[in-house]
Motif scaffolding. Sequence first.
Motif, PDB file in Angstrom:
ATOM      1  N   MET A  78      22.377 -30.409  13.306  1.00 30.52           N
ATOM      2  CA  MET A  78      21.281 -30.202  14.265  1.00 30.52           C
ATOM      3  C   MET A  78      21.309 -28.784  14.803  1.00 30.52           C
ATOM      4  O   MET A  78      22.365 -28.261  15.155  1.00 30.52           O
ATOM      5  CB  MET A  78      21.405 -31.195  15.421  1.00 30.52           C
ATOM      6  N   ASN A  79      20.168 -28.115  14.839  1.00 31.73           N
ATOM      7  CA  ASN A  79      20.077 -26.780  15.386  1.00 31.73           C
ATOM      8  C   ASN A  79      20.363 -26.825  16.884  1.00 31.73           C
ATOM      9  O   ASN A  79      19.700 -27.519  17.636  1.00 31.73           O
ATOM     10  CB  ASN A  79      18.663 -26.224  15.139  1.00 31.73           C
ATOM     11  N   THR A  80      21.378 -26.061  17.325  1.00 30.51           N
ATOM     12  CA  THR A  80      21.785 -26.132  18.729  1.00 30.51           C
ATOM     13  C   THR A  80      20.755 -25.507  19.656  1.00 30.51           C
ATOM     14  O   THR A  80      20.686 -25.861  20.829  1.00 30.51           O
ATOM     15  CB  THR A  80      23.143 -25.438  18.922  1.00 30.51           C
ATOM     16  N   LEU A  81      19.919 -24.594  19.127  1.00 29.38           N
ATOM     17  CA  LEU A  81      18.911 -23.966  19.970  1.00 29.38           C
ATOM     18  C   LEU A  81      17.936 -24.999  20.504  1.00 29.38           C
ATOM     19  O   LEU A  81      17.534 -24.941  21.674  1.00 29.38           O
ATOM     20  CB  LEU A  81      18.145 -22.899  19.169  1.00 29.38           C
ATOM     21  N   PHE A  82      17.574 -25.988  19.686  1.00 30.19           N
ATOM     22  CA  PHE A  82      16.596 -26.994  20.092  1.00 30.19           C
ATOM     23  C   PHE A  82      17.233 -28.383  20.215  1.00 30.19           C
ATOM     24  O   PHE A  82      16.636 -29.385  19.855  1.00 30.19           O
ATOM     25  CB  PHE A  82      15.431 -27.015  19.097  1.00 30.19           C
ATOM     26  N   SER A  83      18.448 -28.419  20.741  1.00 31.62           N
ATOM     27  CA  SER A  83      19.177 -29.682  20.858  1.00 31.62           C
ATOM     28  C   SER A  83      18.513 -30.642  21.836  1.00 31.62           C
ATOM     29  O   SER A  83      18.429 -31.855  21.587  1.00 31.62           O
ATOM     30  CB  SER A  83      20.629 -29.430  21.267  1.00 31.62           C
ATOM     31  N   LYS A  84      18.011 -30.133  22.964  1.00 33.01           N
ATOM     32  CA  LYS A  84      17.351 -30.987  23.954  1.00 33.01           C
ATOM     33  C   LYS A  84      16.092 -31.615  23.341  1.00 33.01           C
ATOM     34  O   LYS A  84      15.837 -32.811  23.498  1.00 33.01           O
ATOM     35  CB  LYS A  84      16.995 -30.184  25.195  1.00 33.01           C
ATOM     36  N   ASN A 105       7.635 -29.340  27.020  1.00 37.22           N
ATOM     37  CA  ASN A 105       8.531 -28.901  28.094  1.00 37.22           C
ATOM     38  C   ASN A 105       9.959 -28.725  27.613  1.00 37.22           C
ATOM     39  O   ASN A 105      10.644 -27.758  27.984  1.00 37.22           O
ATOM     40  CB  ASN A 105       8.500 -29.917  29.242  1.00 37.22           C
ATOM     41  N   ASN A 106      10.435 -29.661  26.793  1.00 34.32           N
ATOM     42  CA  ASN A 106      11.809 -29.564  26.285  1.00 34.32           C
ATOM     43  C   ASN A 106      11.985 -28.358  25.378  1.00 34.32           C
ATOM     44  O   ASN A 106      13.039 -27.701  25.386  1.00 34.32           O
ATOM     45  CB  ASN A 106      12.188 -30.845  25.543  1.00 34.32           C
TER      46      ASN A 106
END
Length: 338
Positions: free
Chosen positions: A1-7, A326-327
Amino acid sequence: MNTLFSKTTKAVQNTYETLNCSGGSLIIYHQNQLAVEQYWGKQSNKEDAKNIQPHTKFHLASCRKTYVGFAVAYAVMNGYIDSIDDDITKHLPIDKQHPLYKGTTIRHLLTHTHGLKLHNDGVERVFKAGEDWGYQGINIDILSEILQFTTKKTIAQIVKEEVFIPLQFKETGWYNQFDDSFVEVIRPESQPHWTAPINIDGSGMNMYASTREFAKWGLLHLNQGMLDGQQVIDPLIIQLATSFQSPVLMNPDLPDNGFLWFVKNSPAQRSEIGEFVPDGSYQILGYTTVTLLVIPQENIVAVRAFNSFGNPEGYNYLRDVKDFGNNIMLDIKQAIGV
């Protein structure tokens, strides 16, 4: 999973687990680079169902309206339609006219401010054109008739010639025959399975696309008609379709629209675009919860796809789709330390 867009990824997975669906996916492009490509679940609830894959075709529902909006923008830019402020009766054949259409413009159809509605006895007017906002499917029917009358082509023909062929899209279109690459639209047990119309002229709710091609459709918009370094579509068509086009309405909380796209032009409470998403962004949401969001200010294109039909009890679709954007913005801000 790409940590930049984890949320964002976790939130989309949570939506997948909340909805009445069997599969989901997420693709995010950032700075024209693929940042996230994630797939969950299977194409149906059947025991032998295939896993969701890159070529899996999801039902777009109302997301198809971005292609309808493109076809109208194409007709305007090529002189088939003089102005979107033309009365719709100017661009309809005699046998397609209706007394209640008078005073309704193409702009009203494109921005859901037309006030028309279909019922068992025909057409009714719910409010005077340009004075309110209402999401009714009759506008697509009328726009389809306008395009056929003015361009002598269907929506599907225009889109195929101007988009699918030059972009070599093989996983997007209106379909009346299905194979094992299509998801099954999951409905509550009390309702019959989804059935698509036979008509494939572009006016019906039978458009499917793979997540990866739908994301490329978003990239084409982000890059003003360019894809892979080639100017595929006139940038003026893209600009026209995605810019704010709604008439001035009495209620400031009603959504803002372009050519059927939802656009971020104000803090309207009924907008489907998240509060943290910057102005100039645009988005489309389908009843299957498929969503395409373009954020030009951050060079982001994001697509989430599911095979649900409608909303389970307790699910707030508006809050959920707002939080999709928003996320993404929260992930971006966290990455730059804001």
